[in-house]
Motif scaffolding. Structure first.
Motif, PDB file in Angstrom:
ATOM      1  N   GLN A  23       0.866  -1.247  -0.123  1.00 15.08           N
ATOM      2  CA  GLN A  23      -0.158  -0.036  -0.095  1.00 15.08           C
ATOM      3  C   GLN A  23       0.884   1.171  -0.048  1.00 15.08           C
ATOM      4  N   GLU A  24       1.973   1.258   0.649  1.00 12.43           N
ATOM      5  CA  GLU A  24       2.774   2.412   0.879  1.00 12.43           C
ATOM      6  C   GLU A  24       4.026   2.330  -0.043  1.00 12.43           C
ATOM      7  N   GLN A  25       3.827   1.699  -0.977  1.00 13.47           N
ATOM      8  CA  GLN A  25       5.252   1.152  -2.136  1.00 13.47           C
ATOM      9  C   GLN A  25       5.734   2.610  -2.589  1.00 13.47           C
ATOM     10  N   GLU A  26       4.649   3.534  -2.958  1.00 11.41           N
ATOM     11  CA  GLU A  26       5.509   4.788  -3.650  1.00 11.41           C
ATOM     12  C   GLU A  26       6.145   5.456  -2.620  1.00 11.41           C
ATOM     13  N   ARG A  27       5.420   5.600  -1.656  1.00 16.44           N
ATOM     14  CA  ARG A  27       5.992   6.374  -0.430  1.00 16.44           C
ATOM     15  C   ARG A  27       7.398   5.885   0.111  1.00 16.44           C
ATOM     16  N   LEU A  28       7.670   4.626   0.023  1.00 16.81           N
ATOM     17  CA  LEU A  28       8.610   3.902   0.594  1.00 16.81           C
ATOM     18  C   LEU A  28       9.707   4.233  -0.671  1.00 16.81           C
ATOM     19  N   ASP A  29       9.560   3.790  -1.663  1.00 18.34           N
ATOM     20  CA  ASP A  29      10.553   4.180  -2.869  1.00 18.34           C
ATOM     21  C   ASP A  29      10.988   5.453  -2.833  1.00 18.34           C
ATOM     22  N   HIS A  34      16.791   7.629  -2.996  1.00 20.57           N
ATOM     23  CA  HIS A  34      18.181   8.192  -2.988  1.00 20.57           C
ATOM     24  C   HIS A  34      19.381   7.500  -2.711  1.00 20.57           C
ATOM     25  N   ILE A  35      19.082   6.692  -1.363  1.00 19.86           N
ATOM     26  CA  ILE A  35      20.093   5.927  -0.589  1.00 19.86           C
ATOM     27  C   ILE A  35      20.585   4.784  -1.616  1.00 19.86           C
ATOM     28  N   GLY A  36      19.620   4.069  -2.227  1.00 18.55           N
ATOM     29  CA  GLY A  36      19.932   3.073  -3.069  1.00 18.55           C
ATOM     30  C   GLY A  36      20.671   3.383  -4.379  1.00 18.55           C
ATOM     31  N   LEU A  37      20.086   4.733  -4.654  1.00 16.60           N
ATOM     32  CA  LEU A  37      21.020   5.220  -6.028  1.00 16.60           C
ATOM     33  C   LEU A  37      22.536   5.365  -5.622  1.00 16.60           C
ATOM     34  N   ALA A  38      22.853   5.995  -4.587  1.00 15.41           N
ATOM     35  CA  ALA A  38      24.154   6.325  -3.920  1.00 15.41           C
ATOM     36  C   ALA A  38      24.930   4.937  -3.760  1.00 15.41           C
ATOM     37  N   SER A 227      30.594   5.365   4.957  1.00 23.75           N
ATOM     38  CA  SER A 227      29.351   6.197   5.586  1.00 23.75           C
ATOM     39  C   SER A 227      28.521   7.105   4.699  1.00 23.75           C
ATOM     40  N   PHE A 228      27.347   6.865   4.822  1.00 24.27           N
ATOM     41  CA  PHE A 228      26.383   7.676   3.974  1.00 24.27           C
ATOM     42  C   PHE A 228      25.511   8.329   4.894  1.00 24.27           C
ATOM     43  N   GLU A 229      25.645   9.734   5.000  1.00 23.77           N
ATOM     44  CA  GLU A 229      24.824  10.362   5.879  1.00 23.77           C
ATOM     45  C   GLU A 229      23.699  11.299   5.180  1.00 23.77           C
ATOM     46  N   THR A 230      22.280  11.074   5.608  1.00 23.43           N
ATOM     47  CA  THR A 230      21.343  11.807   4.622  1.00 23.43           C
ATOM     48  C   THR A 230      20.225  12.202   5.388  1.00 23.43           C
ATOM     49  N   GLU A 231      19.145  12.118   4.679  1.00 23.16           N
ATOM     50  CA  GLU A 231      17.877  12.371   5.435  1.00 23.16           C
ATOM     51  C   GLU A 231      16.830  11.375   4.801  1.00 23.16           C
ATOM     52  N   VAL A 232      15.905  11.094   5.671  1.00 22.56           N
ATOM     53  CA  VAL A 232      14.757  10.280   5.386  1.00 22.56           C
ATOM     54  C   VAL A 232      13.639  11.025   5.357  1.00 22.56           C
ATOM     55  N   ALA A 290      21.523   7.514   8.866  1.00 25.04           N
ATOM     56  CA  ALA A 290      22.991   7.163   8.171  1.00 25.04           C
ATOM     57  C   ALA A 290      22.800   5.713   7.962  1.00 25.04           C
ATOM     58  N   ALA A 291      23.373   5.367   6.859  1.00 27.14           N
ATOM     59  CA  ALA A 291      23.604   4.113   6.433  1.00 27.14           C
ATOM     60  C   ALA A 291      25.174   3.856   6.027  1.00 27.14           C
TER      61      ALA A 291
END
Length: 298
Positions: A23-29, A34-38, A227-232, A290-291
């Protein structure tokens, strides 16, 4: 089937009830894309006809993205029938709209125990001559195995010599308040029932030494963590109340509140709204995150 035959049975059961993720697929994507693309950008030197394995592919966003980047084939694996059903529909639509992209296949499989090489051969159409995957990739899909070293050894066995591994996993809960904030607010209202703790631990790979040692034990070499520091971003264009409900549906709040009366659900939601309010911005609820971007070679 015994636990030895199906060591990730608890995971299989957890992800069987994945309707909220659908149900929340678009919001989760939007939240995680951006983290996956990194992580994808760290992968260099793939052959032109590269074959990619996407582990824990969920509803398939990263699998589709890899199909636009490589010329071989892309196989998405996930233990959840519910999520793979969605991924297959998305894959079919993508292939119809973008026939020039690499062929995609999706399989319901446990990456710890499945014959992944055989699945890859079938997906690539190269039965008998499939030399293994050139890349094993995952966006937050590899932290949940019962035996991580065994799972990554199985993945390595399906990877060609010199092939690459790249995945993203979360760092510590302290660095990722997006989940901790919501859970803390709910558990101040209700107690977690016995046996009701998380069936999945998104922070299982937070310790970089553990990850490096585990990959080494599985036979991977040259392991590195960046380390990849970002925002969610939660709740794009949503009210604070809607964002609170979204966060509660995806966390342990669902299990903690199960069986409690509606008024207690409402009280918990009010507590979550208050906890999220300090993170509200004009573009939505924004949390620091952070990932680790993890890479290795076979």
């Amino acid at each position: 089937m015994s636990v030895n035959d199906d060591p990730n049975a608890q995971q299989r059961e957890f992800w069987r009830n994945a309707d909220v993720w659908v149900q929340e697929q678009e919001r989760l994507d939007a939240q995680l894309g951006h983290i996956g693309l990194a992580a994808m950008e760290t992968v260099e030197g793939l052959p032109t006809e590269a074959n990619v394995l996407d582990v824990g592919c969920g509803c398939g966003q990263t699998t589709l993205q890899w199909s636009e980047r490589v010329g071989g084939s892309v196989l998405g694996l996930d233990i959840s029938e519910t999520l793979i059903d969605v991924a297959r529909r998305r894959g079919a639509a993508h292939a119809a709209e973008r026939p020039e992209t690499a062929p995609i296949a999706f399989e319901i499989a446990d990456a710890q125990t499945a014959d992944i090489a055989a699945l890859g051969a079938a997906a690539s159409g190269r039965n008998g001559v499939f030399g293994g995957f050139d890349l094993v990739f995952s966006r937050f899909g590899v932290m949940f195995f019962a035996d991580s070293a065994a799972a990554f050894a199985n993945l390595r066995a399906a990877t060609r010599p010199g092939g690459q591994l790249a995945f993203v996993c979360w760092q510590t809960p302290r660095q990722n308040p997006w989940l901790v904030t919501v859970n803390k607010a709910v558990l101040e209202i209700v107690e977690m029932p016995d046996g009701g703790g998380p069936a999945v631990d998104p922070f299982a790979f937070a310790d970089p030494d553990f990850v490096s040692d585990m990959l080494g034990a599985a036979g991977w070499s040259d392991a590195g963590l960046e380390s990849f520091e970002t925002e969610v971003l939660y709740g794009v264009g949503s009210t604070l109340a809607d964002t609170a409900q979204f966060a509660m549906d995806l966390g342990i709040a669902r299990r903690a509140l199960a069986g409690h009366p509606p008024e207690l659900h409402a009280q918990a939601k009010d507590a979550v709204i208050a906890a999220l309010a300090p993170f509200e911005t004009p573009k939505g609820v924004v949390f620091p995150a952070a990932a680790w971007i993890v890479t290795a070679r076979n």
